[in-house]
Scaffold this motif. Structure first.
Motif, mmCIF file in Angstrom:
data_model
loop_
_atom_site.group_PDB
_atom_site.id
_atom_site.type_symbol
_atom_site.label_atom_id
_atom_site.label_comp_id
_atom_site.label_asym_id
_atom_site.label_seq_id
_atom_site.Cartn_x
_atom_site.Cartn_y
_atom_site.Cartn_z
ATOM 1 N N PRO A 41 0.828 -1.211 0.000
ATOM 2 C CA PRO A 41 0.000 0.000 0.000
ATOM 3 C C PRO A 41 0.861 1.260 0.000
ATOM 4 O O PRO A 41 1.803 1.393 0.792
ATOM 5 N N GLY A 42 0.564 2.166 -0.912
ATOM 6 C CA GLY A 42 1.280 3.428 -0.974
ATOM 7 C C GLY A 42 2.641 3.352 -1.642
ATOM 8 O O GLY A 42 3.362 4.354 -1.686
ATOM 9 N N ARG A 43 2.975 2.194 -2.179
ATOM 10 C CA ARG A 43 4.279 2.038 -2.817
ATOM 11 C C ARG A 43 4.102 1.507 -4.235
ATOM 12 O O ARG A 43 3.088 0.889 -4.565
ATOM 13 N N GLN A 44 5.102 1.740 -5.053
ATOM 14 C CA GLN A 44 5.051 1.236 -6.421
ATOM 15 C C GLN A 44 5.367 -0.253 -6.447
ATOM 16 O O GLN A 44 6.061 -0.775 -5.566
ATOM 17 N N ARG A 45 4.884 -0.902 -7.485
ATOM 18 C CA ARG A 45 5.202 -2.307 -7.677
ATOM 19 C C ARG A 45 6.702 -2.455 -7.937
ATOM 20 O O ARG A 45 7.291 -1.651 -8.666
ATOM 21 N N GLU A 46 7.314 -3.476 -7.330
ATOM 22 C CA GLU A 46 8.748 -3.665 -7.506
ATOM 23 C C GLU A 46 9.064 -5.136 -7.713
ATOM 24 O O GLU A 46 8.385 -6.018 -7.192
ATOM 25 N N LEU A 47 10.109 -5.371 -8.467
ATOM 26 C CA LEU A 47 10.566 -6.731 -8.728
ATOM 27 C C LEU A 47 11.171 -7.325 -7.464
ATOM 28 O O LEU A 47 11.943 -6.668 -6.765
ATOM 29 N N VAL A 48 10.845 -8.583 -7.188
ATOM 30 C CA VAL A 48 11.451 -9.300 -6.071
ATOM 31 C C VAL A 48 12.524 -10.254 -6.609
ATOM 32 O O VAL A 48 13.664 -10.231 -6.167
ATOM 33 N N ALA A 49 12.135 -11.081 -7.568
ATOM 34 C CA ALA A 49 13.072 -12.038 -8.154
ATOM 35 C C ALA A 49 12.519 -12.516 -9.487
ATOM 36 O O ALA A 49 11.298 -12.549 -9.687
ATOM 37 N N ALA A 50 13.413 -12.896 -10.385
ATOM 38 C CA ALA A 50 13.015 -13.414 -11.689
ATOM 39 C C ALA A 50 13.966 -14.529 -12.082
ATOM 40 O O ALA A 50 15.097 -14.612 -11.573
ATOM 41 N N TYR A 59 17.802 -11.084 -8.453
ATOM 42 C CA TYR A 59 17.111 -10.709 -7.224
ATOM 43 C C TYR A 59 17.180 -9.197 -6.995
ATOM 44 O O TYR A 59 18.172 -8.554 -7.349
ATOM 45 N N ALA A 60 16.155 -8.672 -6.347
ATOM 46 C CA ALA A 60 16.193 -7.276 -5.920
ATOM 47 C C ALA A 60 17.224 -7.116 -4.807
ATOM 48 O O ALA A 60 17.518 -8.063 -4.073
ATOM 49 N N HIS A 61 17.730 -5.906 -4.671
ATOM 50 C CA HIS A 61 18.789 -5.668 -3.676
ATOM 51 C C HIS A 61 18.319 -5.957 -2.254
ATOM 52 O O HIS A 61 19.093 -6.421 -1.413
ATOM 53 N N PHE A 62 17.033 -5.753 -1.976
ATOM 54 C CA PHE A 62 16.548 -5.900 -0.609
ATOM 55 C C PHE A 62 16.406 -7.380 -0.203
ATOM 56 O O PHE A 62 16.217 -7.682 0.971
ATOM 57 N N VAL A 63 16.526 -8.293 -1.156
ATOM 58 C CA VAL A 63 16.437 -9.717 -0.825
ATOM 59 C C VAL A 63 17.620 -10.140 0.046
ATOM 60 O O VAL A 63 17.466 -10.924 0.982
ATOM 61 N N SER A 64 18.799 -9.621 -0.280
ATOM 62 C CA SER A 64 19.997 -9.824 0.551
ATOM 63 C C SER A 64 20.237 -11.292 0.917
ATOM 64 O O SER A 64 20.562 -11.604 2.070
ATOM 65 N N GLY A 65 20.058 -12.197 -0.040
ATOM 66 C CA GLY A 65 20.370 -13.595 0.192
ATOM 67 C C GLY A 65 19.321 -14.363 0.978
ATOM 68 O O GLY A 65 19.535 -15.538 1.297
ATOM 69 N N ARG A 66 18.193 -13.747 1.280
ATOM 70 C CA ARG A 66 17.179 -14.407 2.104
ATOM 71 C C ARG A 66 16.193 -15.242 1.289
ATOM 72 O O ARG A 66 15.530 -16.125 1.835
ATOM 73 N N PHE A 67 16.061 -14.952 -0.005
ATOM 74 C CA PHE A 67 15.078 -15.629 -0.847
ATOM 75 C C PHE A 67 15.781 -16.489 -1.891
ATOM 76 O O PHE A 67 16.898 -16.178 -2.322
#
Length: 120
Positions: A41-50, A59-67
């Protein structure tokens, strides 16, 4: 017609894990790149992983090896294993896939999304 079935969302506490699944079916002759995006909510759609057909992942930078994103080409499916989830990961997660139609045209298709809620 293309069907995209997403599953695996839910409510977890911070630090918990979830695995999302996305299966593509219908009138297609093939599937190219697949991925997960998220929209909060209130944020733009962003890529997580492909991931592409060869299994090369991004991976997106915020994944940081967690996904970890994985793919099963025999099922036209991808999976997103999400570990160490954070409250800021609360969002609708949407599966995105580039399919090849029966006429050979490439077409981008989106699922309806699965909700992930992470509580502090």
């Amino acid at each position: 017609q293309v069907q995209i079935a997403e599953s695996g969302g839910g409510h977890v506490q911070a630090g918990g894990s979830l695995t999302l699944s996305c299966v593509v079916s219908g009138s297609i002759s093939g599937v190219h790149a697949m991925g997960w995006h998220r929209m909060a909510p209130g944020r733009q759609r962003e890529l997580v992983a492909a991931i592409d057909r060869l299994g090369i992942a991004d991976y997106a930078h915020f994944v940081s090896g967690r996904f970890i994103i994985s793919r099963d080409n025999t099922k036209n499916a991808i999976y997103l294993q999400m570990n160490s989830l954070k409250p800021e990961g609360t969002a609708e997660y949407l599966c995105d896939t580039e399919v090849r139609t029966l006429s050979g045209v490439r077409d981008d298709q989106w699922g309806e999304g699965t909700q992930v809620t992470v509580s502090a």
